[in-house]
Design a protein around this motif. Structure first.
Motif, short mmCIF file in Angstrom:
data_model
loop_
_atom_site.label_atom_id
_atom_site.label_comp_id
_atom_site.label_asym_id
_atom_site.label_seq_id
_atom_site.Cartn_x
_atom_site.Cartn_y
_atom_site.Cartn_z
N THR A 50 36.68 34.86 59.93
CA THR A 50 37.97 34.71 59.26
C THR A 50 39.05 35.37 60.11
N VAL A 51 40.29 35.02 59.82
CA VAL A 51 41.41 35.60 60.55
C VAL A 51 41.43 37.12 60.40
N VAL A 52 41.25 37.61 59.18
CA VAL A 52 41.35 39.05 58.96
C VAL A 52 40.25 39.81 59.72
N GLU A 53 39.05 39.22 59.80
CA GLU A 53 37.98 39.89 60.54
C GLU A 53 38.27 39.91 62.03
N GLU A 54 38.83 38.81 62.55
CA GLU A 54 39.13 38.78 63.98
C GLU A 54 40.32 39.67 64.33
N GLN A 55 41.27 39.77 63.42
CA GLN A 55 42.38 40.71 63.64
C GLN A 55 41.85 42.14 63.80
N ALA A 56 40.80 42.45 63.06
CA ALA A 56 40.25 43.80 63.09
C ALA A 56 39.19 44.01 64.17
N HIS A 57 38.47 42.93 64.55
CA HIS A 57 37.26 43.13 65.36
C HIS A 57 37.22 42.37 66.68
N ASN A 58 38.24 41.57 66.99
CA ASN A 58 38.18 40.81 68.25
C ASN A 58 38.87 41.61 69.35
N LEU B 63 45.35 33.70 75.58
CA LEU B 63 45.61 34.85 74.71
C LEU B 63 46.76 34.57 73.75
N GLN B 64 47.78 33.84 74.25
CA GLN B 64 48.91 33.48 73.39
C GLN B 64 48.44 32.60 72.24
N SER B 65 47.57 31.64 72.52
CA SER B 65 47.06 30.74 71.49
C SER B 65 46.26 31.51 70.44
N VAL B 66 45.46 32.46 70.90
CA VAL B 66 44.65 33.25 69.97
C VAL B 66 45.53 34.18 69.13
N ARG B 67 46.38 34.93 69.82
CA ARG B 67 47.13 35.98 69.13
C ARG B 67 48.28 35.45 68.28
N HIS B 68 48.95 34.40 68.76
CA HIS B 68 50.18 33.99 68.10
C HIS B 68 50.07 32.66 67.34
N THR B 69 48.94 31.99 67.48
CA THR B 69 48.72 30.77 66.67
C THR B 69 47.60 31.02 65.67
N LEU B 70 46.38 31.24 66.16
CA LEU B 70 45.25 31.36 65.24
C LEU B 70 45.31 32.62 64.39
N LEU B 71 45.62 33.75 65.00
CA LEU B 71 45.60 35.00 64.24
C LEU B 71 46.89 35.25 63.48
N HIS B 72 47.80 34.28 63.50
CA HIS B 72 48.98 34.31 62.63
C HIS B 72 48.79 33.42 61.41
#
Length: 283
Positions: free
Chosen positions: A272-280, A247-256
């Motif tokens: 895309t990052v913006v879509e995953e920020q909204a929909h993951n 979760l740390q890798s997803v939230r604080h690396t990829l989605l940053h």
């Protein structure tokens, strides 16, 4: 196009990662155990209230899980700029009826290429390299699982290039390259690809030595994320104890990464990052 994971896959990954039994999850979600079992097995779609209860119990985001389960959310198609001049070519393979994706990333100025995972289809990878008259300069493995590294011996037999793989994943490989070929990347290490530069991002979680590979080009960026992230989901944490790191890798690396960054996973559609920020649900 369909998402890699359905509701049943998502809740199993979250439950296993948190070490919860079915009975405990049912209690936390205030549901009957039999209903939770049916939902995990995909026997029926969940109701909105069930999604709310299970999301809260598993610390998943309710809105995104409703969107992809009941509203049919799908990510936008792959950005056109990523395919211009054959910058990114997707190579698909099949392992037991399960589709897997590998990629060829090419510098148009020099025709040098990096292979991002084998896609479990070394034959098609090599054919494409030959037909396009590319020069392979390296293989970047997102992790060591067979569906992403299978066929590596065929590739190195024709192209004895460096193989980049995170420390901790060597025991997962179906075939280990010669030690002289192995390059263990450091977090944020750069790999030169002709006139381009690829950044190695340490993303442990799906496996202990997981890495993603980021290219920034004229204000645009793309990242090959393997099984660290799927559109609307994540890969399974192996072992489950890696779930917090995952979760740390997803939230604080990829989605940053920059919001418009295109994300290319090992399974399922690009996003895309913006879509995953909204929909993951895991974001």
């Amino acid at each position: 196009m369909s998402l890699e994971d359905e509701f049943c896959d998502i809740i199993k990954k979250a439950r296993f990662g948190q070490g919860l039994g079915i009975e405990t999850l049912a209690e936390l979600a205030e549901m009957e155990q039999a209903d939770v079992e049916h939902l995990e097995k995909g026997h029926r779609p969940p109701t909105k209230s069930e999604i709310h209860g299970i999301s809260q119990a598993l610390h998943l985001r309710v809105g995104p899980l409703v969107n992809l389960t009941l509203d049919g959310w799908l990510p936008q198609p792959q950005p056109e700029w990523t395919t211009e001049h054959d910058l990114v070519q997707t190579i698909t393979g099949d392992i037991g009826g399960y589709e897997v994706k590998g990629y060829l990333l090419t510098d148009p100025a020099t025709n040098q290429a990096l292979m991002i995972d084998t896609g479990y289809n070394a034959k098609l990878m090599l054919t494409s390299i030959t037909q396009r008259e590319l020069t392979l300069i390296g293989v970047c493995l997102t992790h060591g699982h067979t569906d992403h590294a299978g066929g590596l011996e065929e590739v190195l037999a024709q192209w004895p290039v460096p193989v980049y793989l995170g420390n901790g994943d060597f025991d997962l490989l179906p075939w280990r390259p010669p030690d002289a070929s192995i390059k263990i990347p450091a977090d944020h290490q750069m790999i030169a690809l002709g006139e381009l530069t690829v950044e190695c991002l340490a993303t442990p979680g799906h496996t202990p030595g997981g890495f993603c590979y980021l290219l920034s080009l004229k204000g645009q960026s793309l990242c090959f994320v393997g099984d660290t992230l799927f559109s609307g989901s994540v890969g399974r944490s192996n072992p489950f104890s890696l779930y917090p790191q995952h979760l740390q890798s997803v939230r604080h690396t990829l989605l940053h990464l920059p919001k418009d960054t295109a994300l290319f996973p090992g399974h399922g559609p690009s996003t895309t990052v913006v879509e995953e920020q909204a929909h993951n649900p895991f974001a």
